[in-house]
Design an enzyme around this catalytic site. Structure first.
Site, mmCIF file in Angstrom:
data_model
loop_
_atom_site.group_PDB
_atom_site.id
_atom_site.type_symbol
_atom_site.label_atom_id
_atom_site.label_comp_id
_atom_site.label_asym_id
_atom_site.label_seq_id
_atom_site.Cartn_x
_atom_site.Cartn_y
_atom_site.Cartn_z
ATOM 1 N N ASP A 1 -6.932 1.893 8.639
ATOM 2 C CA ASP A 1 -6.968 2.060 7.186
ATOM 3 C C ASP A 1 -6.294 0.884 6.496
ATOM 4 O OD1 ASP A 1 -8.375 4.337 7.057
ATOM 5 O OD2 ASP A 1 -6.640 5.689 6.861
ATOM 6 N N ASP B 1 -0.318 -0.827 6.204
ATOM 7 C CA ASP B 1 -0.009 -0.267 7.519
ATOM 8 C C ASP B 1 -0.746 -1.037 8.606
ATOM 9 O OD1 ASP B 1 1.574 1.669 6.483
ATOM 10 O OD2 ASP B 1 0.044 3.250 6.504
ATOM 11 N N ASP C 1 -2.706 -0.262 10.830
ATOM 12 C CA ASP C 1 -3.745 0.553 11.457
ATOM 13 C C ASP C 1 -5.093 0.250 10.797
ATOM 14 O OD1 ASP C 1 -3.613 1.721 8.999
ATOM 15 O OD2 ASP C 1 -2.716 3.601 9.689
ATOM 16 N N GLU D 1 0.843 -1.185 0.000
ATOM 17 C CA GLU D 1 0.000 0.000 0.000
ATOM 18 C C GLU D 1 0.887 1.247 0.000
ATOM 19 O OE1 GLU D 1 -1.762 0.658 3.739
ATOM 20 O OE2 GLU D 1 -2.664 2.543 3.130
#
Ligand code: 0RA
Length: 658
Positions: free
Chosen positions: A525, A521, A523, A448
Site C-alpha cells: 500500500d 509504509d 509495504d 502517509e
C-alpha cells in the site's frame, strides 16, 4: 622504448587526463550513479557512431564483477565491457610512434580527428571521448580486431600500462571490431554498482533511435540477457510507448527526411540534418512527446520540438477547417495543447554540428532545424492526412474533445480560479512548517496517515524539517484533467506547501524545500501511495524530479535488540545477517515494524528522519520515455500490462526508480 622514455610518456599523458581526474563532474556530469552510467553511454556512443557510419551492426554490453584476466593487476570489482563489430579503433603508429589507439585513449577529444568524414554525426552531450572514460577508470583494457590481428593495450588510471601488443592473428573470416572493458575508479565515483535496469532502458532507447543496430546487454552477475533490435526504428518506439495506451488509429504515422545543415559560416556544404518523426494519437489525457537530437534526449526541448509543434498545430487545423470538423467548437481553432492531448510522438534529428543549450545542455539550439522540421512535417503529415482520412479524423476529433473540455472549464473559470487560489492561499492548515526559510536547508516530509504524521511532527528537528501529513490514497492524476486534479484537497495542500505552482507555470525557483521526502509504509500500500505521488510530481512538477529534489524515506522493517544494543534492518536478509554476525546467532529480540504508525516519535526520528542515520532513496527520471511508459502502465487503464509489470518487478525494490 627505455624506462625513462616510458616514464616521461606516462607523465605527459597524466597531465592531459588530470584535468578530467581533478574535475570529473565537468566531463561526466556527476560522480554518483548517474556519472557512472554515463561512462557506459560514452563508450556505447562511440560504437553507435561506428554503426551510423555504416560499419557496425551489433553492439554487446556486458556487466561483470570479476578480476581482470591480465595477471598481477589490482583489477577486481565491477566492470563493463562494450564490444562492437565495427572497423576497430586504428592501431597503427602515430607520428610520435605511439599507437593511434593510445592517442585516442589518452588525449582529450582525439577521437574525431582521425577520420572526420565518417564521424559526421556524433553524440553531442556524451561526445567527450573515450579518453574521459579511460581517465576515470582504475583499469581499462582495449582489444581491437583489425589489420589481420587481435591487438591489446591496457591502461592504469588513464596511463598506458605498456605498449600495444599483438595478441594473435585473426582467423580466416573473423570479424573486425573493438572491445573496451573498464573498471571505474572507486576513488572517483561514490558508487560503482552498475544498474542493469538503467542500462537496459538507455540501450533499448538507442536501439529504437538507430534502427537495425542490434544491442545486447548481458549481466554476468545474474546471467540475464536482453537483446534489442528494431528495424522499424522510432515507429516501433511509438508502438512500445503505446503498448499500455489506447491508440485512436491503427498505424503509427512515420516519415524520414533530410535538409541541409547550417554550420553558421558562409560556406555551402555543412552536411545534412536527418529528420525522423513518428506519432500516434491515443485516448489518454497525457501526451507523451519525446524529442532527441543525435540520440540525446533533449528534455528541455529546442528548435526541433518547436518546429514539430508549430507544424502539427497548423496541419491539423488546416485539415479540420477544410473538412468542416470544427463546428462543435463554433469554428474556433484547435490549440496546440488540445491537439497534443494524448498524443504519443518521437522526434529524432541527427545533426553534424548540434548546439546544446539550456541548464542541463539538453535543449537543441540550431536555428535552421526549426524550419526544416516544420516544412518536413507540413509536407509529410499533410500528405498522410490526405491519404488516410480515418486517421486524420480520429486525431481531429480527439483534439475537438480536448478543446470542448478546455472551453467548459474556461467558461466556469474553474482552472484560472483554482490556479490563482493556489497562488494566494496561505499555507495548508495541516502543514507543520520548519523554522528555516532557506530552501537549501529545508526538508518537507510528506507522510502517509495521521498517526504517522503525529509521530513525525513530534520526532522531527523543527529547525529544518516540515511535516505534511496526508491521509489515504491521492487522486490518480493519470485519469483526470488539470481542473479536476486541482479540486483535490490533498493535491492542493501539497502544491501550496511546495510553493512553486503547478503544470506549465511550475517554477523551480519558488520551491520552499530542496528536499521533498515521501514517507510511506514499507509495504505494498505504501508503495502504491508513493507511486501516486510520484505520478503527480512527474506529470505536473517534473522539474522537481529533474533537479533531484525528490526522495523516498526508507523506514526499517525490523529492529533487533541484543545485549543493550539496537540494530535496524531494511530487509529480511539484513535482519538475518545482523542476527548472525552482530548477535553471534544468539537469541536476539526482533521487532517487526508493520507501519510508520507503530514507531514512536523517537524511533521514527532515529531510524528514518535523522540525517545522520537515515537512508534516503533519491528518485530520478533518467529516462523520460521509460518513466512515461511506466506511469501509464501503473496508473493507466490497461489491466494486463500492469499485472505483468508488477509481477515482473515484484521482487525488485527499485522499480519506481527509473
Ligand atoms: C577512429 C577512427 C576510426 C574508427 C574509430 C575511431 C572507432 C572508434 C570506436 C570506439 C568504439 N568502437 C569504435 N570503432 C571505431 C576509423 C578507422 C578506419 O578508417 O578504418
Amino acid at each position: 622504448m627505455s624506462d625513462s622514455e616510458y616514464g616521461a610518456r606516462q607523465i605527459q599523458v597524466l597531465e592531459g587526463l588530470q584535468a578530467v581526474q581533478k574535475r570529473p563532474a565537468m566531463y561526466v556530469g556527476t560522480t554518483d550513479a548517474r556519472g557512472l552510467h554515463h561512462l557506459v553511454y560514452e563508450v556505447v556512443d562511440n560504437a553507435i557512431d561506428e554503426a551510423l557510419a555504416g560499419h557496425c551492426s551489433s553492439i554487446g554490453v556486458t556487466i561483470a564483477d570479476r578480476e581482470s584476466p591480465v595477471e598481477g593487476v589490482d583489477g577486481g570489482g565491477p566492470s563493463v565491457s562494450v564490444a562492437d563489430d565495427g572497423r576497430g579503433i586504428p592501431v597503427d603508429a602515430h607520428e610520435d610512434g605511439r599507437s593511434a589507439l593510445e592517442v585516442i585513449m589518452t588525449v582529450l577529444h582525439a577521437g574525431g580527428k582521425f577520420d572526420k568524414q565518417s564521424y559526421q554525426v556524433s553524440g553531442g552531450l556524451h561526445g567527450v571521448g573515450v579518453s574521459v572514460v579511460n581517465a576515470l577508470s582504475k583499469w581499462l583494457e582495449a582489444e581491437i580486431k583489425r589489420d589481420g590481428a587481435v591487438w591489446r593495450q591496457c591502461f592504469d588510471h588513464g596511463a598506458p600500462a605498456g605498449d600495444i601488443e599483438r595478441v594473435r592473428d585473426l582467423e580466416p573470416g573473423e570479424d573486425t571490431g573493438t572491445e573496451i572493458r573498464f573498471w571505474p575508479d572507486d576513488g572517483v565515483f561514490s558508487t560503482t554498482d552498475f544498474d542493469a535496469n538503467t542500462l537496459t532502458n538507455r540501450l533499448r532507447e538507442l536501439a529504437f533511435l538507430n534502427s537495425g543496430v542490434e544491442i545486447e546487454l548481458f549481466d554476468e552477475r545474474d546471467g540475464t540477457r536482453e537483446r534489442f533490435r528494431y528495424d522499424g526504428g522510432i515507429q516501433e518506439f511509438v508502438v512500445y510507448l503505446n503498448e499500455t495506451r489506447t491508440p485512436l488509429h491503427e498505424d503509427v504515422v512515420h516519415f524520414a527526411d533530410t535538409a541541409p545543415a547550417d554550420g553558421g559560416d558562409a560556406g555551402g556544404d555543412d552536411g545534412e540534418v536527418t529528420i525522423d518523426v513518428a506519432l500516434q494519437a491515443t485516448s489518454e489525457l497525457q501526451g507523451s512527446i519525446h524529442a532527441f537530437a543525435n540520440n540525446i534526449n533533449t528534455r528541455e526541448g529546442g528548435t526541433h520540438l518547436t518546429g514539430f509543434k508549430t507544424a502539427l498545430t497548423r496541419v491539423v487545423n488546416d485539415y479540420a477547417d477544410r473538412e468542416g470538423l470544427l463546428d462543435e467548437i463554433d469554428g474556433e481553432h484547435l490549440s496546440g495543447e488540445d491537439i497534443r492531448e494524448g498524443l504519443t510522438a518521437v522526434i529524432s534529428i541527427k545533426h553534424p554540428d548540434p548546439q546544446f543549450e539550456g541548464q542541463t545542455k539538453t535543449k537543441l539550439g540550431n536555428g535552421e532545424v526549426r524550419g526544416a522540421v516544420e516544412s518536413a512535417m507540413h509536407e509529410h503529415l499533410g500528405t498522410y492526412f490526405e491519404e488516410h482520412p480515418d486517421a486524420a479524423r480520429s486525431i481531429v476529433s480527439k483534439a475537438v474533445e480536448a478543446a470542448k473540455a478546455r472551453r467548459a472549464a474556461e467558461k466556469a473559470e474553474e482552472l484560472t480560479r483554482r490556479k490563482s487560489a493556489l497562488e494566494t492561499t496561505a499555507l495548508p492548515g495541516k502543514l507543520a512548517d520548519c523554522q528555516t526559510r532557506d530552501p537549501a536547508e529545508a526538508e518537507l516530509f510528506v507522510v502517509e496517515g495521521d498517526s504517522a504524521g503525529g509521530s513525525a511532527k513530534q520526532g522531527r528537528d523543527r529547525r529544518f524539517q516540515a511535516i505534511l501529513p496526508l491521509f489515504g490514497k491521492v487522486l490518480n492524476v493519470e485519469k483526470h484533467r488539470l481542473d479536476r486534479i486541482l479540486e483535490n484537497e490533498k493535491i492542493r495542500s501539497l502544491i501550496t506547501a511546495i510553493g512553486a505552482g503547478v503544470g506549465e507555470e511550475f517554477d523551480l525557483d519558488g520551491v520552499r524545500y530542496n528536499k521533498l521526502i515521501i514517507m510511506t509504509d514499507a509495504d505494498v500500500d505504501g508503495a502504491h501511495i508513493r507511486t501516486l505521488y510520484l505520478t503527480l510530481l512527474y506529470r505536473y512538477m517534473r522539474p522537481l524530479l529533474e533537479a533531484g529534489y525528490v526522495y523516498a524515506a526508507q523506514p526499517p522493517l525490523y529492529r533487533i535488540r541484543h545485549g543493550g544494543e539496537t540494530h535496524d534492518a531494511m530487509t529480511e536478509a539484513e535482519r538475518d545477517r545482523i542476527v548472525e554476525e552482530e548477535c553471534g546467532g544468539e537469541a536476539a529480540q526482533v521487532q517487526r515494524f508493520k507501519g510508520l504508525g507503530e514507531m514512536n516519535p523517537e524511533q521514527l526520528w532515529e531510524t528514518t528522519m535523522n540525517p545522520d542515520n537515515r537512508v534516503l532513496k533519491q528518485i530520478t527520471v533518467e529516462d523520460a520515455a521509460a518513466a512515461d511508459r511506466m506511469f501509464s502502465v501503473l496508473m493507466g487503464d490497461a489491466v494486463e500490462p500492469r499485472r505483468e509489470f508488477i509481477e515482473a518487478h515484484a521482487t525488485d525494490a527499485d522499480w519506481v526508480d527509473i
